[in-house]
Enzyme design. Structure first.
Site, PDB file in Angstrom:
ATOM      1  N   LYS A 143       0.855  -1.187   0.000  1.00 26.13           N
ATOM      2  CA  LYS A 143       0.000   0.000   0.000  1.00 26.13           C
ATOM      3  C   LYS A 143       0.891   1.238   0.000  1.00 26.13           C
ATOM      4  O   LYS A 143       1.922   1.258   0.707  1.00 26.13           O
ATOM      5  CB  LYS A 143      -0.888  -0.036   1.248  1.00 26.13           C
ATOM      6  CG  LYS A 143      -1.901   1.087   1.360  1.00 26.13           C
ATOM      7  CD  LYS A 143      -2.705   0.956   2.659  1.00 26.13           C
ATOM      8  CE  LYS A 143      -3.767   2.040   2.786  1.00 26.13           C
ATOM      9  NZ  LYS A 143      -4.530   1.940   4.053  1.00 26.13           N
ATOM     10  N   SER A 148      -9.463   2.086   3.198  1.00 21.55           N
ATOM     11  CA  SER A 148      -8.592   2.768   2.288  1.00 21.55           C
ATOM     12  C   SER A 148      -7.607   1.853   1.553  1.00 21.55           C
ATOM     13  O   SER A 148      -7.021   2.270   0.555  1.00 21.55           O
ATOM     14  CB  SER A 148      -7.805   3.848   3.027  1.00 21.55           C
ATOM     15  OG  SER A 148      -6.960   3.267   4.005  1.00 21.55           O
ATOM     16  N   SER A 164      -9.521  -0.053   7.560  1.00 21.04           N
ATOM     17  CA  SER A 164      -8.982  -0.016   6.193  1.00 21.04           C
ATOM     18  C   SER A 164      -8.341  -1.293   5.681  1.00 21.04           C
ATOM     19  O   SER A 164      -8.043  -1.388   4.492  1.00 21.04           O
ATOM     20  CB  SER A 164      -7.972   1.113   6.061  1.00 21.04           C
ATOM     21  OG  SER A 164      -8.657   2.324   5.899  1.00 21.04           O
TER      22      SER A 164
HETATM   23  N1  GLN Z   1     -12.810   4.534   6.735  1.00 15.13           N
HETATM   24  C1  GLN Z   1     -12.129   5.024   7.880  1.00 15.13           C
HETATM   25  C2  GLN Z   1     -11.704   6.459   7.663  1.00 15.13           C
HETATM   26  O1  GLN Z   1     -12.035   6.977   6.657  1.00 15.13           O
HETATM   27  C3  GLN Z   1     -10.959   4.140   8.225  1.00 15.13           C
HETATM   28  C4  GLN Z   1      -9.749   4.438   7.429  1.00 15.13           C
HETATM   29  C5  GLN Z   1      -8.562   3.634   7.844  1.00 15.13           C
HETATM   30  O2  GLN Z   1      -8.668   2.641   8.558  1.00 15.13           O
HETATM   31  N2  GLN Z   1      -7.408   4.106   7.434  1.00 15.13           N
HETATM   32  O3  GLN Z   1     -11.064   7.046   8.452  1.00 15.13           O
END
Ligand code: GLN
Length: 489
Positions: free
Chosen positions: A82, A157, A181
């Site tokens: 990532k 993400s 994420s």
């Molecule tokens: N969807 C969550 C956010 O937008 C989690 C994102 C993540 O775990 N990096 O913050």
């Protein structure tokens, strides 16, 4: 190998066996994954930066290591990273324009460990900008598509990681999970995906979002593969003051297949309104399956979990607003030059950050500001403690907890883009373990009427990775959800 295209279907364990026995070369293997990426990525758009030549060079080194007997535990295995992880000398943008052109002078500890184990990296995977989002649509570059249905989001993400793994473009990938994420895109793309305990894997070199929440973790096509990857990336790192000094157990050896007598908690409050009926049915069926394998199901109460969205969307933006203050065009990435310091900063940040990142910086700055701190940030911290305490109490009665990973299956690209609240509600089941700093493992457990994957989540106490993997593995052996997506030709 006669049919190298098939090797992209294999698990990491079986692939390593072929490599060790010299029935397959790392170069052949890497080329097969590169070919698959080249065939599929034009539709999926998982790679933000594709570096096949670097992967092939590493594969040559892996073959040499097998020849002379110095091969590491993952020698020759192609893995995706990532773009939140720093990679020495290779552009690392975190999905943002503000880091365009940034080449880190060092690699993240978890990347270094995979590299030392002999892994091969064909590139960096797409993500929501600064890991803020649940769809990968917030990438400053392009959206990634779900391999099960190209009109849908892969989740986020770590959406690039999930799509690439599910589609067989890599054998596994590194993701990061701040509030879901790793697990949510794992659920949307139908792959096992593990958020380890906070501190189990080093954050050194992970571009910071919410420092009290960020967790690197593995995404793969089987629980055994997760165990093999976690084995390499877990463990204390003196470069990360919050990394846990605990010993790393043998995760693969923990996959005994036996879960008899384990007590699995079911939080009934997680099955309320808003849960897609097919998701509820599939998750309940998974629990019945665990029971059939000898686990004992018990109800547990997690009464403060319902406040997790409100709590997280104060704490995470607060930490983000502080962490993102460093992007001023002086030290990293893109600089938008104007007359004078303030205009340069304003232009660099104004043009460099996308809408969601700006929204979080504003919320975070507000909840931390004098006069509002106690009412917002301080209160959220208190509620976070209550959420964590619920888990501590539940784990006095049960060994682990089973729950849905997401309220729905993958939705359409663009469907929720303009509705931040709807987007934030996606995280309702993944946030409580994040706020508590404990383990969350997504496992595929079925498909909805449209053929989209459904996932459920095993939640284990801090450092309970081996337990979660053991139960996940037993479930996986007894079920048949590890199908490959119906990909475009
Ligand atoms: N969807 C969550 C956010 O937008 C989690 C994102 C993540 O775990 N990096 O913050």
């Amino acid at each position: 190998m006669d049919d190298v295209s098939d090797v992209t279907h294999l698990g990491i364990g079986d692939t390593l066996k072929l490599l060790r026995e010299r029935r397959l070369s790392a170069v052949e293997l890497t080329q097969a994954y590169i070919d698959r990426s080249e065939a599929l990525d034009p539709q999926l758009r998982a790679w933000l930066r594709f570096t096949p030549e670097l992967a092939l060079a590493a594969a040559v080194r892996a073959d040499e290591a097998y020849r002379v007997g110095t091969a590491g535990p993952l020698a020759g295995i192609p893995l995706g990273i990532k773009d939140v992880f720093s990679t020495k000398g290779i552009e690392t943008t975190c999905g943002s324009n503000v880091l365009r052109g940034y080449r880190p002078p060092f690699s993240a500890t978890v990347v270094e460990r995979l590299e030392a184990a002999g892994a091969v990296f064909p590139g960096k995977l797409n993500m929501d900008e600064f890991a803020m989002g649940s769809t990968t649509e917030n990438s400053a570059y392009f959206a990634t598509h779900n391999p099960w249905d190209l009109t849908r989001v892969p989740g986020g993400s770590s959406g690039g990681s999930a799509a690439a793994v599910a589609a067989g473009m890599v054998a596994g990938a590194l993701g990061s999970d701040t509030g879901g994420s790793i697990r949510q895109p794992g659920a949307f793309c139908g792959i096992p995906a593990l958020k380890p305990s906070y501190g189990r894997c080093s954050r050194h070199g992970l571009v910071a979002f919410g420092s009290s929440l960020d967790c690197p973790g593995p995404m793969a096509r089987s629980v055994e593969d997760l165990a093999l990857l976690l084995q390499v990336i877990a463990g204390h790192d003196p470069h990360d003051a919050t990394s846990l000094p605990a010993e790393v157990p043998d995760y693969r050896a923990a996959l005994s297949g036996d879960i008899r007598g384990l007590r699995v908690g079911i939080p009934e409050s997680y099955f309320g309104a808003g849960l897609q009926p097919e998701v509820a049915t599939a998750v309940r069926a998974a629990m019945t399956q665990l029971e059939a394998l000898g686990a004992e199901l018990r109800p547990v109460q997690l009464p403060h979990s319902e406040h997790s969205v409100a709590t997280y969307y104060i704490i995470a933006p607060a930490e983000a607003s502080a962490n993102l203050a460093r992007y001023d065009g002086v030290r990293y990435g893109q600089r938008v030059e104007r007359e004078g310091m303030w205009p340069t900063w304003r232009a660099t940040r104004g043009e460099g950050f996308g809408a969601e990142v700006k929204r979080r910086i504003m919320i975070g700055t507000y909840v931390l500001s004098a006069g509002y701190y106690d009412a917002w940030y301080g209160k959220a911290q208190a509620v976070r403690t209550l959420i964590k305490r619920d888990f501590d109490e539940a784990f006095r009665e049960v060994d682990l907890i089973a729950a849905p990973t997401t309220p729905t299956t993958a939705f359409g690209i663009g469907e929720k883009r303009d509705d931040p609240l709807q987007m934030y509600l996606q995280d309702i089941f993944t946030l409580p373990p994040s706020l508590a700093g404990i383990v969350g493992l997504n496992l595929p457990c079925g498909f909805d009427d449209e053929g989209l994957p459904i996932g459920f989540q095993l939640i284990a106490p801090s450092l309970g990775e081996a337990l979660a993997l053991r139960v996940g593995h037993a479930y996986e052996q007894a079920s048949d959800w590890q199908r490959r997506p119906p990909l475009p030709a």
